[in-house]
Design an enzyme around this catalytic site. Structure first.
Site, PDB file in Angstrom:
ATOM      1  NE  ARG A  49      -3.247  -5.128  -1.638  1.00 53.66           N
ATOM      2  CZ  ARG A  49      -3.307  -3.905  -2.154  1.00 53.66           C
ATOM      3  NH1 ARG A  49      -4.461  -3.361  -2.441  1.00 53.66           N
ATOM      4  NH2 ARG A  49      -2.227  -3.224  -2.407  1.00 53.66           N
ATOM      5  CG  HIS A  86      -2.344  -2.415   6.520  1.00 55.52           C
ATOM      6  ND1 HIS A  86      -3.642  -2.061   6.229  1.00 55.52           N
ATOM      7  CD2 HIS A  86      -1.695  -2.430   5.332  1.00 55.52           C
ATOM      8  CE1 HIS A  86      -3.765  -1.905   4.918  1.00 55.52           C
ATOM      9  NE2 HIS A  86      -2.609  -2.109   4.348  1.00 55.52           N
ATOM     10  CB  CYS A  98       1.093  -4.649   0.029  1.00 53.80           C
ATOM     11  SG  CYS A  98      -0.574  -4.151   0.525  1.00 53.80           S
ATOM     12  CB  CYS A 105       2.967  -4.964   6.572  1.00 51.28           C
ATOM     13  SG  CYS A 105       3.806  -6.119   5.470  1.00 51.28           S
TER      14      CYS A 105
END
Lengths: 271, 201
Positions: free
Chosen positions: A228, A184, A232, A180
């Site tokens: 979401r 991010h 992802c 992730c």
């Protein structure tokens, strides 16, 4: 107002040239979209799903012909106001930490008698169908509009969920070595023209919560955080996480606790 | 006095306890949970949850493994690069531009056919304004660095396996994992290295 802000910023940058190197040039696409979103949010299509969700919440449904009005979202049976802003949290009756949608699914199973398999079969919206949990989560989320995000960290399992979620967030694996954090984990990055919020910093982590559930203009469908997270992981080139699973609750605990203290504006609009 | 010594003792005990217990490593819990909760879908099998040596080193040390250890792994990655048998590293930059634009491939929604995903993270050619910023700009790649054989080799090698040059780079190992074919990597190398490529204008 907006003009004043832009002018103010420009003045600040002119007065402090060292800001120029780090500040990114305003992205015209993103700026246009933000304008569009402001207009749309005054009459947000998410409200249709909010209304549908409220109807579903009160209706007697499922094999047990029961409503969800006795569902305990963490603040006591039947209390919906403010519950979304205080999740994920530990639920003793389930023996695990649950995010809001996982809790709604739990209530649909225990109170109404729906099966997990049935609810998890096609859990995401498409052009022809919006699954009931998506409308329900939109209703529940709307009842926390204007409240501060306050995901609890009192129970040891909630603290474990945060740390486990953090480890999942930073876990690089798969065909492209992505985690992730690959997208991010740093400030002011983007994929193509899409800005990527840095979820590891409290000041930015609210972007993981804000606007969800959201009416997504791409495709014109209502999506929740479960969608979401799922999408992802697809882009991360991972296998698929199970709908409403503990993995996703842990990840959402990490993201939400990082956003604690920020005001949640309710269901929103997404690009 | 008595209270003060009790407080001091309690403080010392707390300090000892915090020294004796290192912070718990949640990675094993996280992996066990993921292995329980994920399922294979399409071409994305469950084996993708397992770390290889590079991923494990970067995960364990938050992308900053001890230098000697990192160097050893990096050299192993470098040694595993399969260089083109014909010795030619430059393909067709026009084909390379198409590959650079294509961000598809390797996800559970994809079947075959993998793009380079270059523009997702890098500025490449001057005509495409929709580019990401996770990686550095590659515009004027060879114009700035030179067109020589060593730079060609670096470009091809970096595309083949970015981890051979920087162990915990965010860039996928396009050749190492078999995402791109030798010809595709040659075409991308040409996009960066060919003097006629728009990248070098």
């Amino acid at each position: 107002m907006r003009h004043a802000l832009v002018l103010g910023l420009a003045a600040a940058v002119a007065a402090a040239p060292w800001l120029q190197a780090s500040a990114q040039a305003p992205d015209p696409t993103a700026a246009e979209f933000d304008k569009f979103r402001e207009v749309l949010e005054q009459d947000n299509p998410a409200e249709l799903f909010e209304a549908k969700g409220e109807e579903l919440w009160r209706a007697r449904r499922g094999p047990k012909n029961a409503s969800l009005e006795q569902c305990d979202l963490g603040l006591g049976a039947g209390v919906v106001k403010g519950a979304y802003a205080r999740m994920p949290r530990y639920f003793a009756d389930a023996g695990r930490v649950m995010d809001a949608e996982a809790r709604i699914v739990h209530c649909m199973m225990t109170l109404q008698g729906f099966s997990y398999a049935e609810l998890a079969k096609q859990p995401f919206s498409n052009a022809s169908r919006t699954p009931d949990p998506v409308s329900l989560i939109t209703y529940v989320a709307a009842q926390s509009r204007g409240m501060k995000v306050a995901a609890p960290q009192d129970h040891p399992k909630e603290r474990d969920a945060y740390e486990t979620g953090k480890a999942i967030f930073f876990y690089r694996a798969g065909a492209f070595d992505f985690s992730c954090a690959s997208c991010h984990g740093a400030d002011d990055k983007r994929i193509r023209t899409q800005p990527l919020p840095n979820f590891t910093k409290p000041a930015k982590a609210i972007a993981a919560v804000q606007g969800w559930p959201g009416y997504r203009m791409t495709g014109g469908v209502m999506h929740s955080l479960q969608w979401r997270m799922n999408d992802c992981f697809r882009q991360q080139r991972f296998p698929e996480p199970a709908y409403a699973s503990e993995t996703l609750s842990a990840l959402l605990t990490y993201l939400t606790v990082n956003a604690n203290g920020h005001v949640y504006r309710g269901p929103g609009i997404k690009r | 006095m008595r209270l003060a010594s009790v407080v001091t003792l309690a403080g010392a005990a707390l300090l000892l306890a915090s020294c004796a217990t290192p912070p718990r490593d949640y990675r094993p819990d996280a992996l066990a949970l993921m292995k329980r909760d994920f399922h294979a879908k399409g071409i994305a099998g469950m084996d993708r949850l397992n770390e290889d040596a590079v991923q494990a080193a970067c995960n364990k040390y938050q992308d900053e493994p001890p230098q000697g250890f990192a160097e050893k792994l990096q050299n192993e990655q470098l040694a595993a690069i399969k260089w083109p048998a014909d010795g030619k590293l430059l393909g067709d930059w026009k084909a390379g531009e198409k590959i650079a634009q294509n961000g598809r491939g390797m996800s559970w929604a994809d079947k075959g056919g993998v793009g380079g995903s270059c523009y997702n993270c890098h500025q490449v050619g001057p005509r495409e304004s929709s580019f990401g910023t996770i990686g550095p700009s590659l515009y004027q790649f060879a114009k700035k660095r030179g067109y020589g054989a060593d730079i060609q080799r670096y470009a091809y090698g970096k595309i083949y396996n970015a981890k051979a040059y920087s162990l915990c780079s965010q860039m996928p190992r396009m050749g190492h994992v078999g995402a791109l074919t030798e010809q595709q990597m040659k075409d991308l190398t040409a996009l960066l290295m060919d003097p006629a490529s728009p990248v070098n204008q």
